[in-house]
Design an enzyme around this catalytic site. Structure first.
Site, PDB file in Angstrom:
ATOM      1  CE  LYS A   1       5.862   0.645  10.370  1.00 27.89           C
ATOM      2  NZ  LYS A   1       5.638   2.283  11.154  1.00 27.89           N
TER       3      LYS A   1
ATOM      4  CG  LEU B   1      -2.124  -0.859   1.186  1.00 29.53           C
ATOM      5  CD1 LEU B   1      -2.451  -1.625   2.793  1.00 29.53           C
ATOM      6  CD2 LEU B   1      -3.204  -0.731   0.446  1.00 29.53           C
ATOM      7  N   GLY B   2       2.288   1.075   0.473  1.00 29.77           N
ATOM      8  CA  GLY B   2       3.375   1.819   0.819  1.00 29.77           C
ATOM      9  C   GLY B   2       4.205   1.651   1.421  1.00 29.77           C
TER      10      GLY B   2
ATOM     11  CG  ASP C   1       7.353  10.731   9.718  1.00 28.40           C
ATOM     12  OD1 ASP C   1       7.252  12.133   9.524  1.00 28.40           O
ATOM     13  OD2 ASP C   1       7.304  10.538  10.211  1.00 28.40           O
TER      14      ASP C   1
ATOM     15  CB  SER D   1      12.640   5.849   5.964  1.00 28.66           C
ATOM     16  OG  SER D   1      12.215   6.141   6.136  1.00 28.66           O
ATOM     17  CG  LEU D   2      12.369   3.066   9.472  1.00 26.54           C
ATOM     18  CD1 LEU D   2      11.747   3.199  11.178  1.00 26.54           C
ATOM     19  CD2 LEU D   2      13.697   2.429   9.887  1.00 26.54           C
ATOM     20  CB  ALA D   3       8.647  -0.562   7.770  1.00 27.97           C
ATOM     21  CD  GLN D   4       8.483  -2.925   1.443  1.00 35.54           C
ATOM     22  OE1 GLN D   4       9.016  -3.012   0.615  1.00 35.54           O
ATOM     23  NE2 GLN D   4       7.126  -3.921   0.512  1.00 35.54           N
TER      24      GLN D   4
END
Length: 522
Positions: free
Chosen positions: A178, A156-157, A310, A160-163
């Protein structure tokens, strides 16, 4: 060399902005990459962009006041932005975060850079689906398809750390998973070393810039953000704190399907908070969306001291729930925990800014660490020019003239901004970043001049300041008098903002916020 420095200063605006560098995080690198390769790639990219600006624009001998020059400048900006995007995607990690911040700074950078980098808010470079399944298998000690009925291979997106992947559980629940990029933890040590090297190189090129605080903040924040269990706890904590906001939605955490590298949560659909077309197509009022978001963050910063840090557009969604705007808050990995003392002092600084009280600004900035540069810190906090602050922030709408003033002056102030960021109370760094991103959302929705936003923030500042007085008061009679004084002050400020709303032809927005405000129940 002059052109290179000129370009570096322009790009640095996106990195520093008004506090944007406050919490850059070092993240995943390509396997086998080493710091020197990444630094070399960055140096080559800067050289290519700088050379292009020199040969195509600065050596063109065109009159800067002509339409031809403006069109050429836009074309060169676009080329530079695309090269910068290529660098971010190649180097990943810190560079992805830099790109995300640049994509949020509508009010500060050329639109060509902002619009090009905005893709990184939800479409950063991805890990392979094979790596995703490997992480799931390693953490859950079983085949992922024994747990999930299906997992969409397309994320889905990605960040920088995860998807995040959409999936369906065996019981039919639709969830979002995630999954941390597989190599991010093993590369985190190299990430910090690389950032330290970047800081040293920057200091050599620009001796006035001191970025040691940046490395310190990264060392502090990275371990927290790499622990997805902590992110789940943050999500539940903020849900509990703001349970009285019926329009705030925090995804439910599936703890039996979560670990330090995997967070399984309720799947919720919505559009990005800065997507004005989505908001209008779904019959939502941008002013309602902006007011609710401002109310939420004012409460976080000035009242609670637990701040989602964030809020870039990929992490805040909006949807229509029975003809009412519902705010969906995602990515709870990074929170600022503010001390009472900092909250009180920061609240007093904001009230001084709103009142145009120069002496009070200097006094409260000194207590926050930068009394000698109180004017600059006031501008960084408010996102307004010094002339506007002194003439009355509450009375003066943000316009294109002030925006151009910022774009013209900020590059000349980078050494001073660096000095402020080095000296200011560490708690301020994440707040400055959060302020920048919130302002960006307002500019995207064209709601930056809403009167209700100032009113809501002012009330939270007043509640914070009176909270300090009540906490230190032991006499029952004095407490009662303080409580009465608080309500009277809030009432006077509400009337004042209603008056300003009439003057600015924004009475409907102000009255709506006044009638619906929920702060008196605190």
């Amino acid at each position: 060399m002059f052109i290179s420095k000129r370009l570096l200063k322009g790009v640095a605006v996106g990195l520093i902005g008004v506090g944007t560098l406050a919490s850059l995080r070092a993240n995943e690198y390509d396997l086998g990459s080493i710091g020197i390769v990444r630094l070399g790639r960055a140096a080559v990219t800067v050289f290519i962009i700088g050379s292009h600006y020199k040969t195509e624009l600065y050596d063109s001998n065109l009159n800067p006041d002509t339409q031809e020059y403006l069109e050429l400048k836009s074309k060169v900006h676009k080329y530079g932005a695309e090269k910068l995007l290529e660098l971010c995607c190649a180097n990943k990690g810190v560079y992805i975060k830099v790109g995300q911040h640049i994509g949020a700074l509508d009010y500060l950078l050329p639109s060509e850079y902002v619009h090009t980098m905005r893709v990184l808010h939800s479409a950063a470079p991805q890990s392979s689906f094979k790596d995703v399944l490997t992480v799931l298998k390693e953490d859950f000690k079983r085949d992922p398809y024994e747990i999930f009925e299906s997992i969409n291979p397309k994320p889905l997106g990605a960040a920088s750390l995860a998807q995040v992947h959409k999936a369906v559980l065996k019981n039919g629940d639709v969830v979002a998973i995630k999954v941390q990029h597989r190599a991010v933890k093993t590369n985190s040590y190299v990430d910090i070393k690389t950032m330290s090297a970047l800081v040293k190189i920057t200091s050599l090129v620009f001796p006035d810039f001191k970025f040691d605080w940046l490395v310190d903040e990264t060392k502090k924040n990275l371990p927290r953000e790499l622990d997805f269990s902590q992110e789940g706890k943050n999500a539940e904590k903020v849900q509990k704190i703001f349970s009285h906001y019926h329009w705030l939605k925090i995804p439910k955490i599936y703890w039996n399907l979560s670990s330090s590298r995997v967070l399984t949560m309720e799947f919720i659909e919505g559009g990005q908070i800065n997507d004005l077309k989505y908001i209008q197509d779904n019959n939502l009022n941008p002013y309602e969306v902006s007011s609710k978001l401002g109310r939420l963050y004012s409460h976080m910063i000035f009242i609670v001291g637990f701040v989602h840090s964030d809020p870039h557009p990929g992490n805040v969604l909006v949807t229509n729930n029975n003809n009412e705007a519902e705010i969906i808050l995602l990515d709870h990995g990074l929170y600022a925990n503010l001390s009472d003392e900092f909250r009180w002092e920061y609240s007093k600084l904001w009230l001084a800014i709103l009142n145009g009280d120069k002496a009070a600004m200097q006094r409260h900035c000194a207590k926050l660490g930068v009394g000698d540069m109180y004017g600059l810190l006031a501008c960084m906090v408010s996102g307004r020019s010094w002339n506007t602050i002194m003439s009355g922030v509450r009375k003066t709408k943000y316009d294109s003239v002030e925006k151009q003033e910022f774009q013209r002056e900020i590059p000349n102030l980078l050494p001073q901004i660096s000095h402020v960021l080095e000296k200011v109370n560490r708690q301020m760094l994440l707040i400055l970043k959060t302020n920048d991103l919130m302002r960006c959302i307002e500019y995207s929705l064209h709601t930056e001049s809403r009167m209700s936003g100032m009113m809501e923030m002012s009330k939270c500042c007043i509640l914070s300041v009176y909270g300090e007085k009540l906490k230190s008061c032991t006499n029952t009679w004095e407490k009662w008098k303080l409580s009465v004084s608080k309500q009277w002050t809030l009432f006077k400020w509400s009337l004042y903002y209603l008056y300003l709303g009439v003057l600015n032809f924004n009475i409907i927005d102000s009255v709506d916020s006044f009638m619906k405000n929920e702060f008196y129940a605190l």
